[in-house]
Design an enzyme around this catalytic site. Sequence first.
Site, PDB file in Angstrom:
ATOM      1  N   GLU A  30       0.576  89.098 -33.096  1.00  0.00           N
ATOM      2  CA  GLU A  30       1.504  88.985 -31.976  1.00  0.00           C
ATOM      3  C   GLU A  30       2.233  87.631 -32.035  1.00  0.00           C
ATOM      4  O   GLU A  30       3.444  87.553 -31.792  1.00  0.00           O
ATOM      5  CB  GLU A  30       0.731  89.150 -30.652  1.00  0.00           C
ATOM      6  CG  GLU A  30       1.525  88.931 -29.384  1.00  0.00           C
ATOM      7  CD  GLU A  30       2.728  89.847 -29.213  1.00  0.00           C
ATOM      8  OE1 GLU A  30       2.896  90.801 -29.983  1.00  0.00           O
ATOM      9  OE2 GLU A  30       3.536  89.566 -28.303  1.00  0.00           O
ATOM     10  N   GLU A  69      10.793  87.120 -34.211  1.00  0.00           N
ATOM     11  CA  GLU A  69      11.876  87.819 -33.506  1.00  0.00           C
ATOM     12  C   GLU A  69      12.808  86.886 -32.735  1.00  0.00           C
ATOM     13  O   GLU A  69      13.986  87.195 -32.591  1.00  0.00           O
ATOM     14  CB  GLU A  69      11.369  88.963 -32.620  1.00  0.00           C
ATOM     15  CG  GLU A  69      10.646  88.558 -31.377  1.00  0.00           C
ATOM     16  CD  GLU A  69      10.138  89.749 -30.577  1.00  0.00           C
ATOM     17  OE1 GLU A  69      10.857  90.734 -30.431  1.00  0.00           O
ATOM     18  OE2 GLU A  69       8.992  89.666 -30.087  1.00  0.00           O
ATOM     19  N   ASN A 116      23.857 107.560 -24.583  1.00  0.00           N
ATOM     20  CA  ASN A 116      22.677 106.822 -25.059  1.00  0.00           C
ATOM     21  C   ASN A 116      21.782 107.833 -25.753  1.00  0.00           C
ATOM     22  O   ASN A 116      21.474 108.876 -25.181  1.00  0.00           O
ATOM     23  CB  ASN A 116      21.949 106.199 -23.861  1.00  0.00           C
ATOM     24  CG  ASN A 116      20.565 105.687 -24.239  1.00  0.00           C
ATOM     25  OD1 ASN A 116      20.361 105.226 -25.354  1.00  0.00           O
ATOM     26  ND2 ASN A 116      19.628 105.797 -23.318  1.00  0.00           N
ATOM     27  N   GLY A 117      21.383 107.550 -26.984  1.00  0.00           N
ATOM     28  CA  GLY A 117      20.519 108.476 -27.721  1.00  0.00           C
ATOM     29  C   GLY A 117      21.040 108.668 -29.129  1.00  0.00           C
ATOM     30  O   GLY A 117      21.829 107.861 -29.627  1.00  0.00           O
ATOM     31  N   CYS A 138      20.946 101.538 -25.882  1.00  0.00           N
ATOM     32  CA  CYS A 138      22.188 101.489 -25.127  1.00  0.00           C
ATOM     33  C   CYS A 138      21.907 101.697 -23.644  1.00  0.00           C
ATOM     34  O   CYS A 138      20.915 102.297 -23.266  1.00  0.00           O
ATOM     35  CB  CYS A 138      23.202 102.535 -25.564  1.00  0.00           C
ATOM     36  SG  CYS A 138      23.484 102.596 -27.318  1.00  0.00           S
ATOM     37  N   ARG A 198      19.043  96.523 -23.169  1.00  0.00           N
ATOM     38  CA  ARG A 198      19.002  97.788 -23.914  1.00  0.00           C
ATOM     39  C   ARG A 198      19.905  97.757 -25.148  1.00  0.00           C
ATOM     40  O   ARG A 198      19.926  98.699 -25.932  1.00  0.00           O
ATOM     41  CB  ARG A 198      19.449  98.948 -23.014  1.00  0.00           C
ATOM     42  CG  ARG A 198      18.622  99.118 -21.769  1.00  0.00           C
ATOM     43  CD  ARG A 198      19.143 100.264 -20.940  1.00  0.00           C
ATOM     44  NE  ARG A 198      18.907 101.530 -21.587  1.00  0.00           N
ATOM     45  CZ  ARG A 198      17.827 102.257 -21.450  1.00  0.00           C
ATOM     46  NH1 ARG A 198      16.843 101.842 -20.695  1.00  0.00           N
ATOM     47  NH2 ARG A 198      17.702 103.414 -22.073  1.00  0.00           N
ATOM     48  N   LYS A 237      15.712  95.717 -25.994  1.00  0.00           N
ATOM     49  CA  LYS A 237      14.442  95.746 -25.273  1.00  0.00           C
ATOM     50  C   LYS A 237      13.805  97.135 -25.271  1.00  0.00           C
ATOM     51  O   LYS A 237      12.615  97.278 -25.474  1.00  0.00           O
ATOM     52  CB  LYS A 237      14.696  95.282 -23.841  1.00  0.00           C
ATOM     53  CG  LYS A 237      13.464  95.232 -22.965  1.00  0.00           C
ATOM     54  CD  LYS A 237      12.773  93.913 -23.109  1.00  0.00           C
ATOM     55  CE  LYS A 237      11.462  93.871 -22.359  1.00  0.00           C
ATOM     56  NZ  LYS A 237      10.511  92.993 -23.054  1.00  0.00           N
ATOM     57  N   TRP A 259      23.701  99.338 -28.561  1.00  0.00           N
ATOM     58  CA  TRP A 259      22.852  98.863 -29.649  1.00  0.00           C
ATOM     59  C   TRP A 259      23.108  99.830 -30.796  1.00  0.00           C
ATOM     60  O   TRP A 259      22.762 101.012 -30.720  1.00  0.00           O
ATOM     61  CB  TRP A 259      21.384  98.892 -29.229  1.00  0.00           C
ATOM     62  CG  TRP A 259      20.458  98.342 -30.266  1.00  0.00           C
ATOM     63  CD1 TRP A 259      20.199  97.026 -30.502  1.00  0.00           C
ATOM     64  CD2 TRP A 259      19.669  99.076 -31.204  1.00  0.00           C
ATOM     65  NE1 TRP A 259      19.291  96.902 -31.528  1.00  0.00           N
ATOM     66  CE2 TRP A 259      18.957  98.137 -31.979  1.00  0.00           C
ATOM     67  CE3 TRP A 259      19.485 100.437 -31.476  1.00  0.00           C
ATOM     68  CZ2 TRP A 259      18.078  98.493 -32.994  1.00  0.00           C
ATOM     69  CZ3 TRP A 259      18.623 100.797 -32.493  1.00  0.00           C
ATOM     70  CH2 TRP A 259      17.926  99.832 -33.236  1.00  0.00           C
ATOM     71  N   HIS A 291      -7.570  86.203 -50.981  1.00  0.00           N
ATOM     72  CA  HIS A 291      -7.283  87.391 -51.791  1.00  0.00           C
ATOM     73  C   HIS A 291      -5.792  87.521 -52.107  1.00  0.00           C
ATOM     74  O   HIS A 291      -5.324  88.607 -52.439  1.00  0.00           O
ATOM     75  CB  HIS A 291      -7.813  88.645 -51.082  1.00  0.00           C
ATOM     76  CG  HIS A 291      -9.284  88.599 -50.859  1.00  0.00           C
ATOM     77  ND1 HIS A 291     -10.192  88.674 -51.891  1.00  0.00           N
ATOM     78  CD2 HIS A 291     -10.027  88.410 -49.740  1.00  0.00           C
ATOM     79  CE1 HIS A 291     -11.423  88.571 -51.410  1.00  0.00           C
ATOM     80  NE2 HIS A 291     -11.345  88.405 -50.098  1.00  0.00           N
ATOM     81  N   LYS A 338       6.254  87.214 -32.397  1.00  0.00           N
ATOM     82  CA  LYS A 338       7.046  86.459 -31.418  1.00  0.00           C
ATOM     83  C   LYS A 338       7.914  85.425 -32.133  1.00  0.00           C
ATOM     84  O   LYS A 338       9.084  85.281 -31.852  1.00  0.00           O
ATOM     85  CB  LYS A 338       6.076  85.748 -30.478  1.00  0.00           C
ATOM     86  CG  LYS A 338       6.158  85.850 -29.023  1.00  0.00           C
ATOM     87  CD  LYS A 338       6.161  87.085 -28.244  1.00  0.00           C
ATOM     88  CE  LYS A 338       6.675  88.360 -28.780  1.00  0.00           C
ATOM     89  NZ  LYS A 338       6.184  89.525 -28.092  1.00  0.00           N
TER      90      LYS A 338
HETATM   91  C1  F6R Z   1       8.304  92.538 -29.211  1.00  0.00           C
HETATM   92  C2  F6R Z   1       8.575  93.710 -28.410  1.00  0.00           C
HETATM   93  C3  F6R Z   1       8.542  95.037 -29.076  1.00  0.00           C
HETATM   94  C4  F6R Z   1       8.015  96.118 -28.101  1.00  0.00           C
HETATM   95  C5  F6R Z   1       8.162  97.514 -28.735  1.00  0.00           C
HETATM   96  C6  F6R Z   1       7.569  98.591 -27.852  1.00  0.00           C
HETATM   97  O1  F6R Z   1       8.342  91.369 -28.441  1.00  0.00           O
HETATM   98  O2  F6R Z   1       8.846  93.621 -27.239  1.00  0.00           O
HETATM   99  O3  F6R Z   1       7.791  95.016 -30.252  1.00  0.00           O
HETATM  100  O4  F6R Z   1       6.681  95.845 -27.807  1.00  0.00           O
HETATM  101  O5  F6R Z   1       9.509  97.780 -28.970  1.00  0.00           O
HETATM  102  O6  F6R Z   1       8.197  98.610 -26.606  1.00  0.00           O
HETATM  103  P1  F6R Z   1       7.481  99.256 -25.355  1.00  0.00           P
HETATM  104  O7  F6R Z   1       6.310  98.409 -25.032  1.00  0.00           O
HETATM  105  O8  F6R Z   1       8.521  99.242 -24.265  1.00  0.00           O
HETATM  106  O9  F6R Z   1       7.066 100.644 -25.746  1.00  0.00           O
END
Ligand code: F6R
Length: 608
Positions: A482, A489, A99-100, A2, A27, A603, A74, A505, A486
């Site tokens: 990774e 998500e 927020n929290g 949030c 956020r 994010k 969020w 396996h 990507k």
């Molecule tokens: C995926 C992504 C997340 C962040 C994860 C950690 O694209 O962005 O998996 O990598 O939430 O976030 P940070 O790096 O801000 O600790």
Amino acid sequence: MCGIIAAASNRNVGKLLVQGLHKMEYRGYDSAGIALHQNKQIAHLRTLGKVKLLEDKMIQEKPKSKLGIAHTRWATHGEPSEENAHPHQSKDRVYIVHNGIIENYIELKDYLKTEGYSFTSQTDSELIAHMLDFFLSKGNSIIDSMYLTKEKLDGAYAIAVVDKEDNSNIVLARNKSPLLIGIGTDEFLAASDPLAIGQLTNEFIFLEDGDVAQISAEGFTIYDSNKKEASREITKIDISDQAISKGKFKHFMEKEIYEQPQAILNTIDGRVGGDDVLDNIFGLGSSDIFKNVKRIQVVACGTSLHAGRVAANWFSSISELPTQIDYASEYRYRNPHVDEDSLLITISQSGETADTLAALRYAKEKNYLSTLTICNVPTSSLARESDYSIFTNAGPEIGVASTKAFTTQLAALMLLALSLAKSRNMNPKLRTRVITAMRSLPDTIEETLKIKDTILEIAPEIANKDNALFLGRGIFYPIAKEGALKLKEISYIHAEAYPAGELKHGPLALIDENMPVIALAPESEIAEKLVSNLEEVKARGGTLYVFSDPSISMDLKSGKLINMPKCDFLLTPIIYTIPLQILSYEVALLRGTDIDQPRNLAKSVTVE
Ligand code: F6R
């Protein structure tokens, strides 16, 4: 998660609050709301969905006010809905944004119910408004009520409060969730992130855990956890408009992918000199501390964890140090044994990820030699609480899917591997080789970005599938992970990654014409073995998309062999990440998903 924002001004604040929410949508973006003080009443508007819908409502209703709070959510407790959107209120007197997470919310809610309060939402946050009202009704001041409320709350919070009885002040409180005050011109502001108010000021004060503060149009006061007036340092940060606008690109993610040559340059700039890494780039004394490191522990989440997995290989091959890696959310719960002279490394774009921060705080109680963070936000909690740090200097990353943050983390981690080796007098020739290769990385990335045309050919073939497999071996397995992360998500295609040798396996059973297999095949000592693994896929009718070095030859029945630019093997993980980012982006574009704000995500994950 949030985002919260507050403003006390001599002008109308509705527009600036909503503009600030837009900048914090990364956020959370499932609902939004605002409470504006209008002397005799509070204008209280909430909408389900993105901030744009709140903005539309504001345009219709045109509420005027010089004092207000706003929130973009969020969902953690309670589904996304108008009732669960903030601000929450008690008796139309106290309005709060939070927020929290309040961990003991059930107990506190039950107590407040016995005191006659009824709840209109399923959130943990609403109780904060009622608790404040409860203490205010006993004759306490709003500041005292906030301290009394804080005593009851377990968990993490950044809170902003408007009291209908007071048309001049907004009260703030922080514990383990980011909150800062911005010093504007004839106005004072507060927000979860400087980005939200960066157009209005470049002077910020970061509140500390336990702080309570009050802002008005005329000034601010901060009290520490002992209710003593406290002075806190003013931090100057310039946030340019350019850094937080999409420019010519359709999405922030696209812009951030194409910014990578410059971002990597910014990570390296000023940190290498001649043919070696410079001393103390992780902070004064870091080069001395590195002499004594015997073991490394990495903790991070998501994409940042993948960067750590690649780096573990570098720490072993360049710095000759063993590395243990944990998901930050798991680390504290496995009773980690800490060997003497271990270095704890956290990796995080935001520097506010709750699990990573909790892992750091836990580790600080253990016998680590030192703690170090690789982070993109210099003012973040991780940066402030770690002994040593290096900033990736990638610039704001707004797209929820991490791109430039990841490749710059890799560049910073390579600098760390080199620094550890230098402090321990190891591998001078290898260091020179890598530094030389790092200097040409921005150009190699620029060249790699041209791969878009080829990706546009294969994206439609993947966009119409429900699943995908990503394969890599050794240092490329985390890159495959990774790539899979990507794709899932932002396009919502189910994707998994495997070390290619593991296919036989079990996962080989999944291979048929509906399972695209994306493989990373750089030139390496195990390239032949990887090619054999890919033959197994081919023999079972799988469609292969292989990113590889031109020296690798394969005869594919279907799919495509895509040549990658040459680069030093140790840095190839950075280069091979780029086509996977572009592929996910182009596939998501074809599927019409919300690329910058994919469903259910946010994010900055500031809840555990
Ligand atoms: C995926 C992504 C997340 C962040 C994860 C950690 O694209 O962005 O998996 O990598 O939430 O976030 P940070 O790096 O801000 O600790």
